[in-house]
Motif scaffolding. Structure first.
Motif, mmCIF file in Angstrom:
data_model
loop_
_atom_site.group_PDB
_atom_site.id
_atom_site.type_symbol
_atom_site.label_atom_id
_atom_site.label_comp_id
_atom_site.label_asym_id
_atom_site.label_seq_id
_atom_site.Cartn_x
_atom_site.Cartn_y
_atom_site.Cartn_z
ATOM 1 N N MET A 8 -8.196 -2.283 4.861
ATOM 2 C CA MET A 8 -7.056 -1.493 4.378
ATOM 3 C C MET A 8 -7.455 -0.618 3.193
ATOM 4 O O MET A 8 -6.618 0.042 2.605
ATOM 5 C CB MET A 8 -5.912 -2.428 3.960
ATOM 6 C CG MET A 8 -5.325 -3.241 5.102
ATOM 7 S SD MET A 8 -4.597 -2.255 6.412
ATOM 8 C CE MET A 8 -3.069 -1.776 5.648
ATOM 9 N N THR A 9 -8.743 -0.610 2.849
ATOM 10 C CA THR A 9 -9.159 0.122 1.652
ATOM 11 C C THR A 9 -8.907 1.616 1.731
ATOM 12 O O THR A 9 -8.778 2.265 0.708
ATOM 13 C CB THR A 9 -10.643 -0.136 1.333
ATOM 14 O OG1 THR A 9 -11.421 0.263 2.455
ATOM 15 C CG2 THR A 9 -10.900 -1.585 0.988
ATOM 16 N N ASP A 10 -8.825 2.187 2.928
ATOM 17 C CA ASP A 10 -8.561 3.614 3.067
ATOM 18 C C ASP A 10 -7.121 3.908 3.484
ATOM 19 O O ASP A 10 -6.785 5.044 3.797
ATOM 20 C CB ASP A 10 -9.511 4.224 4.108
ATOM 21 C CG ASP A 10 -10.943 4.245 3.636
ATOM 22 O OD1 ASP A 10 -11.163 4.256 2.409
ATOM 23 O OD2 ASP A 10 -11.839 4.224 4.485
ATOM 24 N N PHE A 11 -6.276 2.905 3.483
ATOM 25 C CA PHE A 11 -4.912 3.079 3.981
ATOM 26 C C PHE A 11 -4.082 3.962 3.042
ATOM 27 O O PHE A 11 -3.596 5.017 3.435
ATOM 28 C CB PHE A 11 -4.261 1.714 4.171
ATOM 29 C CG PHE A 11 -2.867 1.776 4.717
ATOM 30 C CD1 PHE A 11 -2.596 2.409 5.922
ATOM 31 C CD2 PHE A 11 -1.817 1.199 4.028
ATOM 32 C CE1 PHE A 11 -1.318 2.472 6.431
ATOM 33 C CE2 PHE A 11 -0.533 1.246 4.531
ATOM 34 C CZ PHE A 11 -0.276 1.888 5.728
ATOM 35 N N ILE A 12 -3.880 3.556 1.802
ATOM 36 C CA ILE A 12 -3.092 4.356 0.858
ATOM 37 C C ILE A 12 -3.990 5.429 0.274
ATOM 38 O O ILE A 12 -5.032 5.138 -0.288
ATOM 39 C CB ILE A 12 -2.462 3.482 -0.241
ATOM 40 C CG1 ILE A 12 -1.395 2.578 0.381
ATOM 41 C CG2 ILE A 12 -1.880 4.353 -1.354
ATOM 42 C CD1 ILE A 12 -0.679 1.691 -0.592
ATOM 43 N N GLN A 13 -3.540 6.678 0.412
ATOM 44 C CA GLN A 13 -4.321 7.825 -0.050
ATOM 45 C C GLN A 13 -3.835 8.384 -1.378
ATOM 46 O O GLN A 13 -4.518 9.168 -2.007
ATOM 47 C CB GLN A 13 -4.267 8.924 1.012
ATOM 48 C CG GLN A 13 -4.843 8.499 2.349
ATOM 49 C CD GLN A 13 -6.332 8.238 2.279
ATOM 50 O OE1 GLN A 13 -7.087 9.122 1.917
ATOM 51 N NE2 GLN A 13 -6.748 7.026 2.590
#
Length: 155
Positions: A8-13
């Motif tokens: 999920m490390t790239d989920f919230i931008q």
């Protein structure tokens, strides 16, 4: 069966906006414009799409997106005609959203100007114990605590 780990490390931008339900749209717009925000979009929203999205019936809401000069994060003022919102009393230390904070310039000078325009502050601007920021709180027209923070040059 492949047990692939999903990251999920790239989920919230980034942070898009914060929504604030308001009693009087004109008063709220005026308040946030005094702080230096500008209207960038205003819409009337109703219909099946928004009813479904919000899990409410017969939604009729005016939304006003406002931005700081550098367009970092928006606030969205929401004025519901239907369904009517409930008035609840909240304190800054109650569970849930606590306050909205803005990074500002020239806090002492603008504190005086805003005070003269009738904005009531919790105190005079306060220097943080580590001398890194000057901070003051006030309430918006609906009682939402607003924190104004000036980052000081600590070199």
């Amino acid at each position: 069966f492949n047990h692939k780990k999903i990251s999920m490390t790239d989920f919230i931008q980034g942070t898009r906006h914060f929504g604030i339900v308001v009693h009087n749209l004109a008063n709220s717009i005026r308040f946030y414009e005094e702080l230096g925000l500008k209207i960038i979009k205003q819409m009337e929203e109703s219909g099946k799409h928004i009813d479904t999205m919000l899990s409410l019936n017969d939604v009729n809401v005016t939304t006003v997106k406002m931005s700081s000069p550098n367009n970092d994060t928006l606030i969205e003022l929401l004025h519901y005609k239907t369904p009517l919102p409930k008035n609840i009393e909240r304190k800054i230390n109650d569970f849930g959203p606590s306050h909205l904070a803005f990074t500002v310039k020239n806090l002492s000078e603008n504190y005086k100007k805003l005070s003269e325009k009738g904005i009531k502050f919790f105190s005079e601007p306060q220097l943080s114990p580590d001398n890194s920021v000057l901070v003051v709180f006030c309430n918006d027209p609906d009682g939402i605590p607003i924190e104004l923070v000036e980052q000081l040059d600590t070199q």
